[in-house]
Design a protein around this motif. Structure first.
Motif, short mmCIF file in Angstrom:
data_model
loop_
_atom_site.label_atom_id
_atom_site.label_comp_id
_atom_site.label_asym_id
_atom_site.label_seq_id
_atom_site.Cartn_x
_atom_site.Cartn_y
_atom_site.Cartn_z
N UNK A 239 23.48 60.25 -6.92
CA UNK A 239 24.82 61.01 -6.88
C UNK A 239 25.70 59.69 -7.12
N UNK A 240 25.63 58.35 -6.73
CA UNK A 240 26.48 57.45 -6.89
C UNK A 240 26.33 57.15 -8.22
N UNK A 241 25.28 56.97 -8.78
CA UNK A 241 25.18 56.60 -10.52
C UNK A 241 25.91 57.58 -11.33
N UNK A 242 25.95 58.91 -10.79
CA UNK A 242 26.57 59.94 -11.28
C UNK A 242 28.25 59.88 -11.20
N UNK A 243 28.67 58.83 -10.42
CA UNK A 243 30.14 58.44 -10.17
C UNK A 243 30.66 59.34 -9.15
N UNK A 244 29.93 60.00 -8.37
CA UNK A 244 30.28 61.02 -7.17
C UNK A 244 30.25 60.51 -5.92
N UNK A 245 31.27 60.48 -5.24
CA UNK A 245 31.14 60.08 -3.62
C UNK A 245 29.97 60.79 -3.02
N UNK A 246 29.42 60.44 -1.94
CA UNK A 246 28.26 60.92 -1.25
C UNK A 246 28.47 60.89 0.29
N UNK A 247 28.32 62.15 0.94
CA UNK A 247 28.16 62.15 2.46
C UNK A 247 26.77 62.30 2.47
N UNK A 248 25.91 61.54 3.06
CA UNK A 248 24.45 61.56 3.33
C UNK A 248 24.13 61.60 4.50
#
Ligand SMILES: NC(=O)c1ccc[n+]([C@@H]2O[C@H](COP(=O)([O-])OP(=O)(O)OC[C@H]3O[C@@H](n4cnc5c(N)ncnc54)[C@H](O)[C@@H]3O)[C@@H](O)[C@H]2O)c1
Length: 337
Positions: A83-92
């Motif tokens: 998700x981070x590589x795709x440039x999107x913020x993540x709530x894991x």
């Protein structure tokens, strides 16, 4: 309007989506899950969303601004990094990952891609546990404090009890308590731990007890089992040098007019006086999940500084890892990360 997508639309993905659905500034636009059933259920709840069997397709969508990851814990590292590589913020979801080493890789990825990595330590956003922190911070219980959290219930038998994917209750369930104890008590120093495997067919440890000693002098005593065959019990209290706190109102009367809107803890002093401490509750969804969703959205917009980033949440996994390792030998172990 912020568009949110979910990777993993099983139990927690569904619950998280209900929380985000309560927040007006966002829209649920997508869900990805390997399971046809989980995807169908998500689509039924949110007919205007796009669902994907392969989460990489969700990540390629320009429609998705931020992503909630709610897959089995052993997959958090790889999915969150994607998700981070795709440039999107993540709530894991919590636990941040199954091991400290995996957590470190997630933190490095957040740095490398300059992305938001927030871990869903929902108790940090919970008025119920927040009320406890306020009492502790006020000094009313004195210092040092022993927090006792003992829980036994009929546990899950699926991936949660696979040692590599879930790790059992001493990481999956108890990490909420470790993280919150780290928040209230500061840096953990050592653990003393002993575990028992009551169900030998499952690879993860199902039952164990530990004491976590904090550098501040406070202690957490935790005992957790997912091996009881029916029913279950919980002990939840804090014992300090000047007083104590127990969860719930006990036999104290609560105001009728507040029913369904407030919950209560009981604070005791050395003279035996008891007082209720109240906190807000939500009629449908846990307030902690709604507050957490709002915080994630605020962080995405640059309006707030993330309270549970990877470099904070790793501390909970470090306590879990020390407890699981020391539990096998019944010894003490330093907590490091
Ligand atoms: N914060 C809390 O209170 C809380 C409560 C329960 C679970 N959790 C956490 O949430 C996470 C998920 O738990 P759950 O209860 O939802 O489990 P679950 O088994 O109900 O759901 C997990 C879902 O992930 C899907 N999945 C697995 N691999 C996938 C992949 N590669 N791509 C897409 N989908 C995939 C599965 O098909 C399943 O539907 C875990 O880390 C768990 O510890 C948190």
């Amino acid at each position: 309007m912020i568009n949110i997508g979910f990777i993993g639309t099983g139990g927690m993905g569904t619950y998280q989506s209900m929380a985000f659905n309560e927040v007006k500034s966002c829209r649920i636009v997508a869900g990805a899950d390997l399971s046809d059933k989980a995807r169908a259920r998500f689509k039924k709840s949110y007919p205007n969303t796009t669902t994907y069997a392969n989460y990489h397709d969700l990540l390629r969508s320009d429609d998705v601004d931020g992503v909630v990851v709610a897959v089995p814990t052993g997959h958090h590292k790889s999915v969150a990094i994607d998700v981070l590589r795709a440039g999107k913020p993540v709530l894991c979801e919590k636990p941040m990952a199954r091991t400290v080493a995996q957590c470190r890789q997630m933190i490095e990825a957040a740095k490398r891609y300059k992305g938001l990595l927030m871990i869903a330590h929902c108790r940090r956003y919970d008025p119920e546990w927040g009320a406890i922190a306020k009492v502790v911070q006020s000094g009313r219980l004195g210092s040092p404090i022993l927090w006792r959290h003992v829980l036994a219930c009929v546990g899950p038998r699926n991936w949660f009890m696979d040692d590599k994917l879930g790790g059992g209750p001493l990481i999956d369930g108890a990490v909420h308590t470790y993280d919150y104890a780290n928040y209230m008590f500061g840096k953990p120093d050592t653990v003393l731990s002993s575990s028992i495997k009551l169900n030998r067919k499952l690879t993860a440890t199902d039952t164990g007890s530990a004491v976590v000693r904090y550098k501040s002098g406070n202690q957490l005593m935790i005992s957790w089992s997912w091996a009881v065959t029916s029913g279950g019990q919980q002990v939840f209290d804090l014992i300090g040098s000047r007083g104590g706190l127990s969860a719930g109102p006990g036999d104290l009367k609560t105001p009728k007019a507040e029913k369904g809107r407030y919950g209560y803890h009981t604070v005791h002093d050395l003279k035996g006086n008891r007082r209720l401490v109240k906190f807000r509750v939500h009629p449908r969804v846990g307030l902690m999940y709604i507050n957490q969703a709002k915080h994630f959205l605020a962080c995405m917009q640059g309006k707030a500084k993330c309270e549970t980033p990877g470099n904070v949440a790793i501390g909970g996994v470090a306590v879990a890892e020390a407890i699981l390792k020391a539990g096998k030998t019944g010894s003490a172990r330093k907590v490091t990360w």
